[in-house]
Design an enzyme around this catalytic site. Structure first.
Site, PDB file in Angstrom:
ATOM      1  N   ALA A 108      -7.126  16.207   6.748  1.00  0.00           N
ATOM      2  CA  ALA A 108      -7.546  16.069   8.146  1.00  0.00           C
ATOM      3  C   ALA A 108      -8.289  17.330   8.570  1.00  0.00           C
ATOM      4  O   ALA A 108      -8.252  18.341   7.868  1.00  0.00           O
ATOM      5  CB  ALA A 108      -6.332  15.869   9.040  1.00  0.00           C
ATOM      6  N   LYS A 109      -8.944  17.271   9.681  1.00  0.00           N
ATOM      7  CA  LYS A 109      -9.550  18.459  10.287  1.00  0.00           C
ATOM      8  C   LYS A 109      -9.813  18.156  11.748  1.00  0.00           C
ATOM      9  O   LYS A 109      -9.962  16.982  12.122  1.00  0.00           O
ATOM     10  CB  LYS A 109     -10.882  18.788   9.599  1.00  0.00           C
TER      11      LYS A 109
END
Ligand code: NAD
Length: 418
Positions: A107-108
């Site tokens: 994720a980011k």
């Protein structure tokens, strides 16, 4: 865009996946799943500014793939942030977690803002509203953010507090990279630099590079590069050059990283350090040295300067410092590259340790953290090395093959819902 490179990080990440998928004969159905992000959430964040006005900021949280576990990835505050950058970094996180075998998906997140231009109060209000907007995604079993460029321990403390206030009790395991006295892990701050230094040792021993007296140039003397300099100096390497955004300093006889750290603390830059000659960041990359550690930003080694790199070994401390064209030029020159997804994985490994400690409410000593980090990195390095040796390929491709095959296997075993 990725630094001076013209293609976006997302395009670059997809191209790397496509190349590896072809090489490993990846099932095209799974390849198609992996070419896309599972979910993208865009939020608008209204913030009361100190002058009474209201400014609306745009932010995102992207989950690339969650087949192997909850979403894990940093939060970036940057004025030039784009959705493509966040998506590219989310995909990179999927591979980073898989290559070192952590039970996480990639994720980011981030917000388009310049944190240096915001007051403490504005930064806190922005962070708390961003966290509230993401609340449906977040949680220790769902999505666990961490610091990235432009965010730090303080921002993580606000995120943890905002989430806890919303659910009604303290949940330290919802973010990592927190201050130690509210559930952070000892050794987290030094972890990415420590894993880079361990990778230097692992690569040097296999390539027959003697570390005693080996000349090392480090671009970027920040949270990661500064630690790399101290650790490599402690094991006998000669740190011949370091830099920051203002430029660098070169001394072929070696620099003292302890004194450099003190100089930086006082003057906010290493570029004015007296015991050496001033050099530009471009010149640093082309210096005569054995080991080069790019530890600043992405896209700094390109097709324009790759031919001039003189190091035998490059260990990528920054994310994406070498463009794809430069990568193949360096490979042809016989430069050995330890890729970012392995080299700087210490950050997410100790984030994983922090999450485990928070959930168990049982905290480890710094020595325990460092010993376990070394074990994880050495095991992953050995696994990647075996693939490299068996297939006669480079280290980056081998690391991607290991990571992609682990994620693909998880998708295959779980099946496509419904
Ligand atoms: P930082 O902000 O502490 O340090 C960055 C350093 O690079 C500073 O010395 C800065 O002056 C210098 N710099 C910035 N722009 C530059 C430019 N254009 N040219 C040359 N130098 C420049 O950041 P950090 O946490 O040390 O991160 C460095 C890299 O490592 C980034 O690519 C980041 O994504 C990656 N990384 C960081 C972590 C972490 O936990 N901090 C973990 C994994 C990877």
């Amino acid at each position: 865009m990725s630094g001076r490179n013209q293609i976006s990080l997302w395009t670059m990440a997809r191209q790397r996946l496509d190349e590896v998928a072809q090489l490993m004969h990846l099932d095209p159905r799974i390849h198609e799943v992996l070419r896309n992000c599972k979910r993208v959430m865009e939020v608008s964040i209204p913030v009361k500014m100190d002058d009474g006005s209201i400014k609306v900021f745009i932010g995102w949280r992207v989950h690339h793939n969650l087949a192997r576990g909850p979403a894990k990835g940093g939060v970036r505050y940057s004025p030039t942030l784009t959705l493509d950058e966040v998506k590219g970094l989310a995909m990179l996180m999927t591979w980073k977690c898989a290559v070192v075998d952590l039970p996480y998906g990639g994720a980011k997140g981030g917000v388009i803002c310049n944190p240096t231009e915001l007051s403490d109060g504005e930064l806190e209000r922005l962070t708390r509203r961003y966290t509230s907007e993401l609340i449906l995604l977040l949680g220790p079993e769902k999505d666990i953010p961490a610091p990235d460029m432009g965010t730090d321990e303080r921002v993580m403390a606000w995120m943890m507090d905002t989430y806890s206030m919303n659910v009604g009790y303290s949940v330290p395991g919802v973010v990592t990279g927190k201050p130690v006295n509210i559930g952070g892990s000892r050794g987290r701050r030094e972890a990415p630099g420590r894993s880079v230094a361990i990778c230097v040792e692992e690569a040097a021993s296999r390539l027959g590079i003697r570390l005693e007296g080996a000349k090392v140039a480090i671009q970027g003397f920040g949270k990661v590069g500064g630690v790399v300099a101290l650790l490599l100096h402690a094991i006998g390497c000669k740190i011949v050059a370091v830099s920051d955004i203002k430029g660098g300093i070169y001394n072929p006889n070696g620099l003292d990283p302890v004194k450099l750290t003190a100089h930086k603390r006082q003057h906010k830059t290493v570029s004015t350090y007296r015991d050496g000659d001033f050099i530009t960041n471009d010149e640093l990359l082309e210096l005569p040295c054995d080991i080069l550690v790019p530890a600043a930003v992405e896209g700094v080694i390109t097709n324009e300067n790759a031919e001039k790199v003189r190091a035998k070994l490059i260990v990528e401390a920054a994310n994406g410092p070498i463009t794809m064209e430069a990568d193949s030029i360096l490979r042809d020159k016989g430069v050995f590259i330890v890729p970012d997804i392995l080299a700087n994985a210490g950050g997410v490994i100790v984030s994983y340790f922090e999450w485990v400690q928070d959930i168990q409410q049982f905290f480890w000593t710094e020595q325990e953290v460092n010993d376990r980090l070394r074990q994880v990195i050495r095991r992953a390095f050995g696994e990647v090395w075996s693939i490299l040796r068996d297939r006669g390929i480079d280290m980056r491709t081998a690391a991607y093959i290991l990571a992609v095959s682990r994620v693909a296997e998880a998708i295959r075993m779980r099946g496509i819902y419904p």
